[in-house]
Motif scaffolding. Structure first.
Motif, PDB file in Angstrom:
ATOM      1  N   PRO A   1      -0.241  -6.177   0.006  1.00 58.63           N
ATOM      2  CA  PRO A   1       0.722  -6.323   1.285  1.00 58.63           C
ATOM      3  C   PRO A   1       1.436  -4.715   1.540  1.00 58.63           C
ATOM      4  O   PRO A   1       2.102  -4.646   2.404  1.00 58.63           O
ATOM      5  N   ASP A   2       1.229  -3.851   0.119  1.00 62.14           N
ATOM      6  CA  ASP A   2       1.377  -2.335   0.231  1.00 62.14           C
ATOM      7  C   ASP A   2       0.095  -1.228   0.730  1.00 62.14           C
ATOM      8  O   ASP A   2       0.500   0.062   1.309  1.00 62.14           O
ATOM      9  N   ASN A   3      -1.404  -2.421   1.113  1.00 60.39           N
ATOM     10  CA  ASN A   3      -2.743  -1.441   1.493  1.00 60.39           C
ATOM     11  C   ASN A   3      -2.973  -0.349   1.033  1.00 60.39           C
ATOM     12  O   ASN A   3      -3.267   0.348   1.403  1.00 60.39           O
ATOM     13  N   VAL A   4      -3.030  -0.688  -0.198  1.00 58.78           N
ATOM     14  CA  VAL A   4      -3.426   0.282  -1.043  1.00 58.78           C
ATOM     15  C   VAL A   4      -4.602   0.299  -1.351  1.00 58.78           C
ATOM     16  O   VAL A   4      -5.647   1.219  -1.894  1.00 58.78           O
ATOM     17  N   MET A   5      -5.587  -0.747  -0.623  1.00 57.72           N
ATOM     18  CA  MET A   5      -6.958  -1.048  -1.010  1.00 57.72           C
ATOM     19  C   MET A   5      -7.617  -0.234   0.510  1.00 57.72           C
ATOM     20  O   MET A   5      -8.368  -0.379   0.437  1.00 57.72           O
ATOM     21  N   ARG A   6      -6.429  -0.362   1.403  1.00 54.81           N
ATOM     22  CA  ARG A   6      -7.077   0.210   2.425  1.00 54.81           C
ATOM     23  C   ARG A   6      -8.125  -1.066   3.536  1.00 54.81           C
ATOM     24  O   ARG A   6      -9.442  -0.005   3.750  1.00 54.81           O
TER      25      ARG A   6
ATOM     26  N   SER B   1       6.001  -6.862  -0.064  1.00 57.37           N
ATOM     27  CA  SER B   1       5.801  -5.233  -0.182  1.00 57.37           C
ATOM     28  C   SER B   1       6.341  -4.858  -1.756  1.00 57.37           C
ATOM     29  O   SER B   1       8.050  -5.092  -1.526  1.00 57.37           O
ATOM     30  N   GLN B   2       6.307  -4.204  -2.259  1.00 57.25           N
ATOM     31  CA  GLN B   2       6.806  -3.426  -3.577  1.00 57.25           C
ATOM     32  C   GLN B   2       7.683  -1.936  -3.170  1.00 57.25           C
ATOM     33  O   GLN B   2       8.291  -1.363  -4.345  1.00 57.25           O
ATOM     34  N   LEU B   3       7.022  -1.662  -1.958  1.00 55.98           N
ATOM     35  CA  LEU B   3       7.306  -0.315  -1.455  1.00 55.98           C
ATOM     36  C   LEU B   3       9.009  -0.466  -1.406  1.00 55.98           C
ATOM     37  O   LEU B   3      10.013  -1.643  -0.991  1.00 55.98           O
TER      38      LEU B   3
ATOM     39  N   GLN C   1       3.307   2.506   3.572  1.00 53.26           N
ATOM     40  CA  GLN C   1       1.710   1.581   3.278  1.00 53.26           C
ATOM     41  C   GLN C   1       2.237   2.606   1.737  1.00 53.26           C
ATOM     42  O   GLN C   1       2.642   3.629   1.759  1.00 53.26           O
ATOM     43  N   GLY C   2       1.606   1.564   0.107  1.00 53.15           N
ATOM     44  CA  GLY C   2       1.102   2.757  -0.607  1.00 53.15           C
ATOM     45  C   GLY C   2      -0.230   3.394  -0.638  1.00 53.15           C
ATOM     46  O   GLY C   2      -0.807   3.292   0.018  1.00 53.15           O
ATOM     47  N   PRO C   3       0.196   3.942  -2.001  1.00 53.19           N
ATOM     48  CA  PRO C   3      -1.263   5.469  -2.264  1.00 53.19           C
ATOM     49  C   PRO C   3      -2.539   4.818  -1.835  1.00 53.19           C
ATOM     50  O   PRO C   3      -1.978   3.484  -3.521  1.00 53.19           O
ATOM     51  N   PHE C   4      -3.271   5.410  -1.628  1.00 54.10           N
ATOM     52  CA  PHE C   4      -4.373   4.436  -1.962  1.00 54.10           C
ATOM     53  C   PHE C   4      -5.125   4.744  -2.929  1.00 54.10           C
ATOM     54  O   PHE C   4      -4.866   5.424  -3.884  1.00 54.10           O
ATOM     55  N   ASP C   5      -5.527   2.796  -3.410  1.00 56.74           N
ATOM     56  CA  ASP C   5      -6.016   3.599  -5.160  1.00 56.74           C
ATOM     57  C   ASP C   5      -7.987   2.818  -5.057  1.00 56.74           C
ATOM     58  O   ASP C   5      -7.767   1.347  -5.028  1.00 56.74           O
TER      59      ASP C   5
END
Length: 269
Positions: A185-190, A206-208, A214-218
């Motif tokens: 949901p936060d698109n951290v995996m891009r 989303s947890q944002l 969107q969250g930082p890329f992980d």
């Protein structure tokens, strides 16, 4: 025994039309297999053969037949019927099919609406879902589906045959209008690239906080929690679609295991 994940399921919302649930501690491939099997391989009943005796309406026979085929039919007892290809009869019989009749003539000056309520079924358990839709154990009245409009002296008389089938054969046998899931949901995996992240609507999962898009890329993140939404056509209760889909998937995997055992046994000789 090597590591084996044990998925956990949590139902978050259940209504007459859809079910929302979460699956955690599983893989993306398994989640997508569940989605695909619910869409394509849960059996339902649908009109497959139409014999038009009279049709003086403005709708051509082909359009009329197409509309009839897409009417969802109650399929809670579909397991009682055989697939026509597996039945021993020549064409169809009560073991593999249900007959419907439609005989309507307009005798008034105003238009006569032909709806699913005018379809007469030979089996009480297989009827248009709008007649008396049985969901979650209760009878729910629904608006009738319009089939055609007749002017004065116009008429439609035909016979339909409903058969058991699968969504992968034709869309009319699909038990669900849509099956979707979300896993990032936060698109951290891009896995999705947004030209303008701020313009994309934020997921309800989303947890944002605040104005973050969107969250930082992980790069180490993996998909292990999936938010499902299954919407029913009305042919089956939404929870029944999920349970039957899992049953079909289990049978497929059991068949694969059996075949592998057979092949391994051959190599040991």
């Amino acid at each position: 025994m090597p590591y084996s994940n044990r998925p956990e399921v949590t139902v978050t919302e259940l209504t007459e039309d859809f079910v929302k649930f979460e699956i955690s501690d599983t893989s993306l491939s398994l989640a997508n297999s569940i989605r695909r099997v619910m869409l394509a391989e849960v059996p339902t009943m649908a009109i497959d053969l139409v014999e038009v005796e009279r049709n003086s309406s403005v709708i051509h026979d082909e359009f009329l037949v197409h509309r009839l085929g897409l009417i969802p039919l109650t399929s809670h007892e579909a397991k009682r019927y055989q697939y026509t290809r597996h039945c021993s009869c020549d064409e169809y019989c009560e073991r593999c099919a249900v007959e419907f009749t439609l005989d309507v003539k307009c005798t008034e000056d105003h238009k006569r609406f032909v709806t699913t309520r005018d379809l007469v079924s030979s089996a009480n358990e297989v009827v248009p879902v709008t007649v008396n839709r049985k969901l979650v154990g209760t009878m729910v009245e629904s608006p009738d589906i319009l089939i055609a409009k007749l002017g004065k002296h116009q008429e439609i008389k035909l016979k339909c045959v409903a058969k058991k089938g699968l969504g992968k054969e034709h869309a009319k046998w699909m038990s669900a209008t849509a099956v979707s899931f979300e896993y990032d949901p936060d698109n951290v995996m891009r896995h999705t690239t947004y030209p303008e992240p701020s313009e994309w609507p934020k997921s309800i999962h989303s947890q944002l906080e605040g104005e973050e898009s969107q969250g930082p890329f992980d790069p180490a993140a993996t998909a292990n929690k999936f938010y499902f939404n299954v919407e029913s056509t009305g042919a089956l209760a939404p929870e029944e679609i999920v349970l039957q889909g899992l049953k079909v998937l289990k049978e497929k995997l059991n068949g694969l295991i059996h075949q592998l055992d057979v092949e391994v046994a051959k190599t040991e000789w």
